[in-house]
Scaffold this motif. Structure first.
Motif, short mmCIF file in Angstrom:
data_model
loop_
_atom_site.label_atom_id
_atom_site.label_comp_id
_atom_site.label_asym_id
_atom_site.label_seq_id
_atom_site.Cartn_x
_atom_site.Cartn_y
_atom_site.Cartn_z
N THR A 123 0.81 -1.22 0.00
CA THR A 123 0.00 0.00 0.00
C THR A 123 0.84 1.27 0.00
OG1 THR A 123 -0.08 0.17 2.40
CG2 THR A 123 -1.78 -1.17 1.36
N GLY A 124 2.15 1.14 0.16
CA GLY A 124 2.98 2.34 0.27
C GLY A 124 3.02 2.90 1.68
N HIS A 139 -1.67 5.03 9.06
CA HIS A 139 -3.04 5.14 8.56
C HIS A 139 -3.31 4.19 7.40
CE1 HIS A 139 -3.88 8.57 11.06
NE2 HIS A 139 -2.74 9.12 10.68
N ILE A 140 -2.27 3.81 6.66
CA ILE A 140 -2.54 2.91 5.53
C ILE A 140 -1.82 1.58 5.66
CG2 ILE A 140 -3.17 4.72 3.88
CD1 ILE A 140 -0.39 4.51 2.68
N CYS A 141 -1.19 1.32 6.81
CA CYS A 141 -0.60 -0.01 7.05
C CYS A 141 -1.75 -0.99 7.27
CB CYS A 141 0.32 0.02 8.25
SG CYS A 141 0.93 -1.63 8.72
N ILE A 142 -1.77 -2.10 6.49
CA ILE A 142 -2.85 -3.08 6.65
C ILE A 142 -2.41 -4.24 7.54
CG2 ILE A 142 -4.03 -2.47 4.51
CD1 ILE A 142 -2.68 -4.92 3.20
N GLY A 143 -1.17 -4.21 7.99
CA GLY A 143 -0.70 -5.28 8.90
C GLY A 143 -0.39 -6.59 8.21
N CYS A 144 0.13 -6.53 6.96
CA CYS A 144 0.42 -7.79 6.24
C CYS A 144 1.75 -8.39 6.67
CB CYS A 144 0.38 -7.58 4.73
SG CYS A 144 1.77 -6.65 4.05
N ARG A 145 2.61 -7.58 7.27
CA ARG A 145 3.92 -8.02 7.79
C ARG A 145 4.93 -8.42 6.71
NH1 ARG A 145 -0.62 -10.64 9.94
NH2 ARG A 145 0.34 -12.56 10.65
N TYR A 146 4.65 -8.06 5.45
CA TYR A 146 5.61 -8.39 4.40
C TYR A 146 6.92 -7.64 4.64
CZ TYR A 146 6.82 -9.90 -0.40
OH TYR A 146 7.39 -10.48 -1.50
N CYS A 147 6.83 -6.42 5.17
CA CYS A 147 8.05 -5.65 5.42
C CYS A 147 8.93 -6.33 6.46
CB CYS A 147 7.71 -4.23 5.87
SG CYS A 147 6.68 -4.14 7.35
N MET A 148 8.27 -7.03 7.41
CA MET A 148 9.06 -7.72 8.44
C MET A 148 9.86 -8.86 7.83
SD MET A 148 6.20 -7.84 11.42
CE MET A 148 7.26 -8.54 12.68
N LEU A 149 9.27 -9.51 6.81
CA LEU A 149 10.00 -10.59 6.15
C LEU A 149 11.10 -10.03 5.26
CD1 LEU A 149 7.27 -12.23 6.91
CD2 LEU A 149 8.22 -13.84 5.28
N ALA A 150 10.88 -8.82 4.74
CA ALA A 150 11.85 -8.27 3.78
C ALA A 150 13.01 -7.57 4.46
CB ALA A 150 11.13 -7.28 2.85
N LEU B 108 -8.24 -12.19 6.32
CA LEU B 108 -8.68 -12.22 7.72
C LEU B 108 -7.50 -12.30 8.67
CD1 LEU B 108 -11.85 -14.44 7.40
CD2 LEU B 108 -11.72 -12.00 7.86
N ASP B 109 -6.33 -12.68 8.18
CA ASP B 109 -5.16 -12.71 9.05
C ASP B 109 -4.45 -11.36 9.11
OD1 ASP B 109 -2.98 -14.18 10.59
OD2 ASP B 109 -1.88 -13.25 8.95
N LEU B 110 -4.82 -10.43 8.25
CA LEU B 110 -4.16 -9.12 8.28
C LEU B 110 -4.29 -8.50 9.68
CD1 LEU B 110 -5.39 -7.45 4.97
CD2 LEU B 110 -3.11 -8.32 5.43
N GLY B 111 -3.34 -7.66 10.03
CA GLY B 111 -3.46 -6.94 11.29
C GLY B 111 -4.67 -6.02 11.28
N ARG B 112 -4.97 -5.46 10.10
CA ARG B 112 -6.11 -4.57 9.95
C ARG B 112 -6.95 -5.00 8.76
NH1 ARG B 112 -6.09 0.39 12.75
NH2 ARG B 112 -8.17 0.43 11.86
N PRO B 113 -7.71 -6.11 8.90
CA PRO B 113 -8.53 -6.55 7.76
C PRO B 113 -9.59 -5.52 7.38
CG PRO B 113 -9.03 -7.84 9.73
CD PRO B 113 -7.84 -7.00 10.05
N ASP B 114 -9.94 -4.65 8.35
CA ASP B 114 -10.92 -3.61 8.06
C ASP B 114 -10.39 -2.61 7.03
OD1 ASP B 114 -9.08 -3.12 10.23
OD2 ASP B 114 -10.02 -1.16 10.46
N ALA B 119 -6.01 -1.38 0.79
CA ALA B 119 -5.18 -2.19 -0.11
C ALA B 119 -5.69 -2.13 -1.54
CB ALA B 119 -5.15 -3.64 0.38
N MET B 120 -6.98 -1.88 -1.68
CA MET B 120 -7.57 -1.82 -3.03
C MET B 120 -7.41 -0.44 -3.66
SD MET B 120 -8.84 -4.73 -3.76
CE MET B 120 -9.34 -6.27 -3.02
#
Lengths: 246, 396
Positions: A123-124, A139-150, B108-114, B119-120
């Motif tokens: 998301t940038g 505000h735009i972090c979605i919590g995917c944790r990809y950065c933690m792996l990278a 659903l596993d995202l820290g912020r799925p809301d 993301a879109m």
């Protein structure tokens, strides 16, 4: 003569209008003053590149002044769950198995010029400021944790639980990723990062902060004079944090 | 060759029982997601060392299998093997369903799925993840159009072209999934271009195994005839895919073993990695590859449907094991910041990172798998995806 209801109404209306006007204008005036007080109200520029030099010869293995200062400054106190608690900066102990030589150093976000966390972030939210500071937009972090792996330096932590009593200048949030901000809130008002200040006051002055682009800065001159190392230099990420004595 | 008739399946008690079981699993997954989001991820086995856990194992497996599930449809339309054609609809449906199940877990596993809408609407086009959002959505769209050309004679003439697009798209999609790991330059176990083709080979095997199982259950459950000739071909294909996957994984480890910088990593995964090592040898190699190969190729089991079904179940379980080794194993290996030095810290630098999945993670993963199967079960009930019979005469 007794007061007419219509006068009472007018008086209340005018009083209300004055109060509303004051409430509307006052914060603007107040914020305007704050903005003027900020020494570097100009936009962030790439003329400056903020960086740190860590002199490991001066870093004592039993000293955690930088870590403690960072924790106090940003409030990342743990929940007695070492594996999931955040650590923005940590002391790493090295030992050369051949000679037994030991080195102690702080490890944190290296504020790469070419940060892998920024590359992979969908998301940038992971981004690099013009002055080289790598940050997370909460505000735009979605919590995917990809950065933690990278991240090659394990500099990012994920917030695993609800938080309270946060510092207003260092917002954090459950379900997002965070890491060292180089104390951007202090730098923007002309102060040094908390770790550097603490190392100078309570440690042995192992941390030197400054503008890597400015030939007159102490950090520039120190780097020009003595050899220094970038951790995992093979990745060619052009780090903002350099080490001496490795 | 006679024209194939397609019919929705009826509502039997067995069908309702299947729906109930899958429904319970999906509800369990949803409940687990709700629990994880409200408590925070500290209730999972994931932490700041192993940031991706069991949900990712299930999700990546399903996404990889989704692209492989399209095999049968592709062979039928693109490679003009008419005997596979009657199964193309089921193949497309399964592909869409598996992808939906996998993505549901991932989101659903995202820290912020809301913040899915974020993301879109915010894209960083240098991120493989951002590409994947397009690749996954594109896959849904293309396969849906493909199914349309298969089911509506008025647009059937476009079938071959859209089929060609689908096969190309799914190869890119799986390359993208493999590259999520392949592009992680800093991690010892990743940073390998071979991961992209490895994922493609895995997708062929996982998708084929999933398809065979769904097909057997669908035909048996609805009492429809299924000839042995086509099954024999699918069996052989599954065997070839398993063998190629074994070849690629052997190459991957042997190549890494040759480079001194990777030897410690290979040793940790293949010898000293605890659950990762056990999962590799018992799960991925023995149960997931060697025993299925025996069940497929040993003359004793020739034409045995139970043997083929068992082999497929094992390939699915082995697939989950494979993903566990890649995803968990890759993170368990410590990052090497100071080569040649002994390293320690309060943040577990230099040490092998243990991981134990928690119940909510497992429930979420299983829920995603169940969601995929539920979509297939509902799909074949409401639309004519399944041939009313597929005797050998139709396949000759």
């Amino acid at each position: 003569m007794s007061e007419q209801p219509i006068d009472r109404y007018r008086r209340r209306l005018l009083g209300g209008a004055v109060a509303a006007g004051t409430l509307t204008l006052a914060p603007g005036l107040f914020l305007h003053r704050l903005a003027e007080a900020k020494p570097d109200a100009d936009p962030v520029t790439s003329i400056i590149r903020w960086g740190l030099l860590v002199d490991t010869n001066r870093c004592a293995s039993n000293c955690t002044a930088c870590v403690d200062a960072c924790r106090d400054e940003h409030g990342w106190t743990g929940h007695d769950r070492p594996r999931s608690d955040a650590q923005w900066i940590r002391k790493v102990e090295l030992r050369d198995p051949a000679t037994g030589r030991e080195v102690s150093l702080p490890m944190m976000c290296q504020h790469c010029a070419k940060p892998p966390c920024v590359d992979v972030c969908p998301t940038g939210a992971s981004f690099k400021r013009a002055d080289g500071i790598v940050l997370v937009d909460k505000h735009i972090c979605i919590g995917c944790r990809y950065c933690m792996l990278a991240c090659p330096y394990k500099a990012r932590s994920f917030i695993h639980e609800e938080l309270s009593h946060q510092k207003p200048y260092s917002p954090r949030g459950k379900g997002t990723v965070e890491g060292c901000t180089l104390c951007v809130h202090r730098i923007d008002v002309g102060q040094e990062p908390a770790c550097v200040e603490a190392c100078t006051a309570d440690g042995r002055g192992a941390l030197l902060f400054g503008d890597l682009n400015d030939p007159k800065s102490a950090i520039y001159q120190a780097l020009a004079e003595h050899p220094s190392t970038q951790v995992r230099a093979d990745l060619n990420l052009d780090l903002g944090v350099r080490y001496r004595g490795l | 060759m006679k024209r194939t008739r397609y019919l929705e399946i009826g509502t039997s008690s067995g069908y309702l029982l299947l729906l109930a079981v899958l429904g319970v699993l999906v509800a369990g997954g949803a409940g687990a997601a709700w629990f994880m989001e409200h408590q925070g991820h500290h209730v999972t086995g994931m932490d700041n060392q192993v940031a991706w856990g069991m949900p990712h194992v299930f999700a990546v497996f399903l996404i990889v299998a989704a692209s492989g599930a399209l095999n049968v449809a592709s062979i039928g339309s693109v490679f003009a093997k008419v005997e596979y054609k009657p199964l193309a609809r089921l193949s497309g449906l399964l592909a869409i369903a598996l992808l939906a199940g996998g993505l549901a877990i991932l989101v659903l596993d995202l820290g912020r799925p809301d913040r899915l809408i974020v993301a879109m609407t915010n894209y960083n086009f240098k991120s493989i993840f951002a590409w994947n959002i397009f690749l996954y959505n594109g896959f849904f769209l293309i396969v849906a159009i493909y199914l349309w050309t298969l089911m509506d004679p008025s647009v059937a003439k476009y079938g071959k072209r859209i089929g060609l697009l689908a096969i190309g798209w799914r190869l890119v999609l799986t390359t993208g999934t493999g590259s999520i790991f392949g592009f992680l330059v800093a991690r010892q176990a990743y940073d390998a271009a071979i991961l992209a083709p490895y994922f493609i080979v895995l997708s062929l095997a996982f998708g084929m195994a999933a398809f065979i199982l769904v097909m057997l259950v669908a035909f048996n459950g609805s009492g429809r005839t299924l000839g042995g000739a086509l099954l024999g071909r699918l069996r052989n294909l599954l065997g070839v895919f398993i063998a190629i996957a074994l070849l690629v994984v052997t190459t991957y480890y042997l190549t890494n073993l040759y480079a001194a910088e990777h030897q410690a990593t290979v040793r940790m995964i293949l010898l000293d990695g605890g659950s990762v090592t056990t999962t590799f040898w018992i799960g991925q190699v023995l149960l997931g590859s060697l025993i299925p190969l025996g069940l497929i190729y040993h003359p004793l089991f020739r034409d045995s449907r139970p043997a083929l079904a068992s082999a497929s179940v094992l390939v699915v379980l082995g697939g989950l094991a494979t993903m566990y080794v890649i995803i968990i194993g890759g993170q368990s290996v410590p990052l090497v910041l100071f080569p040649g030095m002994e390293v320690s810290s309060s943040f577990f630098d230099g040490s092998f990172n243990p991981y134990a999945p928690s119940l909510p993670e497992m429930a979420l993963g299983l829920g995603g798998g169940a969601l995929a199967l539920l979509l297939v079960a509902l799909g074949v009930r409401v639309l004519p995806f399944l041939p009313d019979a597929l005797p050998d005469t139709a396949a000759d």
